[in-house]
Design an enzyme around this catalytic site. Structure first.
Site, PDB file in Angstrom:
ATOM      1  N   GLN A  51       0.974  -1.418   0.434  1.00  0.00           N
ATOM      2  CA  GLN A  51       0.111   0.188  -0.171  1.00  0.00           C
ATOM      3  C   GLN A  51       1.017   1.329  -0.205  1.00  0.00           C
ATOM      4  OE1 GLN A  51      -2.184  -1.366   3.612  1.00  0.00           O
ATOM      5  NE2 GLN A  51      -4.229  -0.398   1.933  1.00  0.00           N
ATOM      6  N   CYS A  94     -11.014  -0.193   3.887  1.00  0.00           N
ATOM      7  CA  CYS A  94      -9.813  -0.123   3.499  1.00  0.00           C
ATOM      8  C   CYS A  94      -8.681   1.024   2.617  1.00  0.00           C
ATOM      9  CB  CYS A  94      -9.346  -1.268   1.730  1.00  0.00           C
ATOM     10  SG  CYS A  94      -7.575  -1.153   1.418  1.00  0.00           S
ATOM     11  N   HIS A 136      -6.994  -9.291   6.297  1.00  0.00           N
ATOM     12  CA  HIS A 136      -7.444  -8.546   5.155  1.00  0.00           C
ATOM     13  C   HIS A 136      -6.215  -7.996   4.883  1.00  0.00           C
ATOM     14  CE1 HIS A 136      -8.755  -4.158   3.812  1.00  0.00           C
ATOM     15  NE2 HIS A 136      -7.857  -3.531   3.818  1.00  0.00           N
ATOM     16  N   GLU A 137      -5.098  -7.677   5.868  1.00  0.00           N
ATOM     17  CA  GLU A 137      -3.951  -7.724   5.392  1.00  0.00           C
ATOM     18  C   GLU A 137      -2.833  -8.207   4.232  1.00  0.00           C
ATOM     19  OE1 GLU A 137      -3.438  -4.813   5.299  1.00  0.00           O
ATOM     20  OE2 GLU A 137      -5.117  -4.144   7.325  1.00  0.00           O
TER      21      GLU A 137
HETATM   22  O1  GNR Z   1      -7.889   0.839   8.659  1.00  0.00           O
HETATM   23  C1  GNR Z   1      -8.834  -0.513   7.767  1.00  0.00           C
HETATM   24  N1  GNR Z   1      -9.709  -0.170   8.616  1.00  0.00           N
HETATM   25  C2  GNR Z   1     -10.604  -1.926   8.218  1.00  0.00           C
HETATM   26  C3  GNR Z   1     -11.676  -2.416   9.048  1.00  0.00           C
HETATM   27  C4  GNR Z   1     -12.133  -3.311   8.935  1.00  0.00           C
HETATM   28  C5  GNR Z   1     -11.311  -4.306   7.802  1.00  0.00           C
HETATM   29  C6  GNR Z   1     -10.207  -4.498   7.842  1.00  0.00           C
HETATM   30  C7  GNR Z   1      -9.317  -2.991   8.294  1.00  0.00           C
HETATM   31  S1  GNR Z   1      -7.991  -2.317   7.587  1.00  0.00           S
HETATM   32  C8  GNR Z   1      -8.113  -1.009   6.981  1.00  0.00           C
HETATM   33  C9  GNR Z   1      -6.908  -0.637   6.826  1.00  0.00           C
HETATM   34  C10 GNR Z   1      -6.509  -1.340   5.280  1.00  0.00           C
HETATM   35  O2  GNR Z   1      -6.628  -0.980   4.386  1.00  0.00           O
HETATM   36  N2  GNR Z   1      -5.245  -1.917   5.622  1.00  0.00           N
HETATM   37  O3  GNR Z   1      -4.301  -2.355   4.689  1.00  0.00           O
HETATM   38 NI    NI Z   2      -6.621  -2.716   3.165  1.00  0.00          NI
END
Ligand code: GNR
Ligand code: NI
Length: 183
Positions: A51, A94, A136-137
């Site tokens: 990112q 995200c 998610h990451e």
């Molecule tokens: O800040 C973020 N909040 C979030 C909320 C719910 C599930 C995943 C996230 S990750 C996101 C930051 C981000 O984009 N990480 O890649």
């Molecule tokens: Ni993200």
């Protein structure tokens, strides 16, 4: 301390598969600290290296509440050893899809192995927001965004909304009259 620009969709770099880190050295630690500063400034609860344009298997996370003290996690070369059969739905956002949100279903708990800030091997059992955030990451490391878990229709709607918001933002930047209304 350095805040780096965050790539946003549809930047093609967000689709690359990131490569494993070979050694956790001072250069990598500088990247991880910059990622954390960038994440806190955004603000967000997690950030993957791609990112900020670095295709390395590195993520930083802090899911602590604002009023608690900071509790950063650095995960290098993370691997999911096991995931629960139980699933959980969470409304995700995200930083690479600013102001777009949708519900995504993922395993409720994950058991993860990774290298920490000092390069030591560690394991972690995560649940709740932390489990969601780790997954998610880790998707980012494979070039996957949360919208890739949605139907093609929902994905298109979100990407269209993002481009539209960006266009009107750009117009506002060029036009001082509109800019005043936004500020
Ligand atoms: O800040 C973020 N909040 C979030 C909320 C719910 C599930 C995943 C996230 S990750 C996101 C930051 C981000 O984009 N990480 O890649
Ligand atoms: Ni993200």
């Amino acid at each position: 301390m350095a805040i780096r620009p965050i790539l946003t969709a549809p930047d093609p770099r967000l689709k690359v598969v990131s490569r494993p880190v070979e050694t956790v050295d001072d250069d990598l630690r500088r990247l991880m600290r910059d990622m954390l500063d960038t994440m806190y400034a955004a603000p967000g609860v997690g950030l993957a290296a791609i990112q900020v344009g670095e295709p390395l298997r590195v993520i930083v996370i802090d899911v602590s509440d604002d009023d608690e003290k900071q509790d950063p996690l650095y995960l290098v070369n993370p691997e999911i050893l096991s995931a629960s059969e139980e699933m959980r739905v969470y409304e995700e956002g995200c930083l690479s899809l600013p102001e777009q949100f949708a519900e995504v279903e993922r395993p409720a708990r994950v058991h993860v192995r990774y290298l920490d800030y000092d390069g030591a091997e560690r394991e972690l059992h995560a649940e709740g927001l932390l489990a969601t955030c780790i997954q998610h990451e880790m998707d980012h490391l494979e070039g996957i965004l949360f919208v890739d878990h949605l139907s093609a229709l929902k994905r298109k709607m979100i990407l269209r909304r993002l481009l539209k918001a960006r266009k009107s933002g750009q117009k506002a930047e060029k036009n001082p009259e509109r800019r005043r209304h936004i500020a």
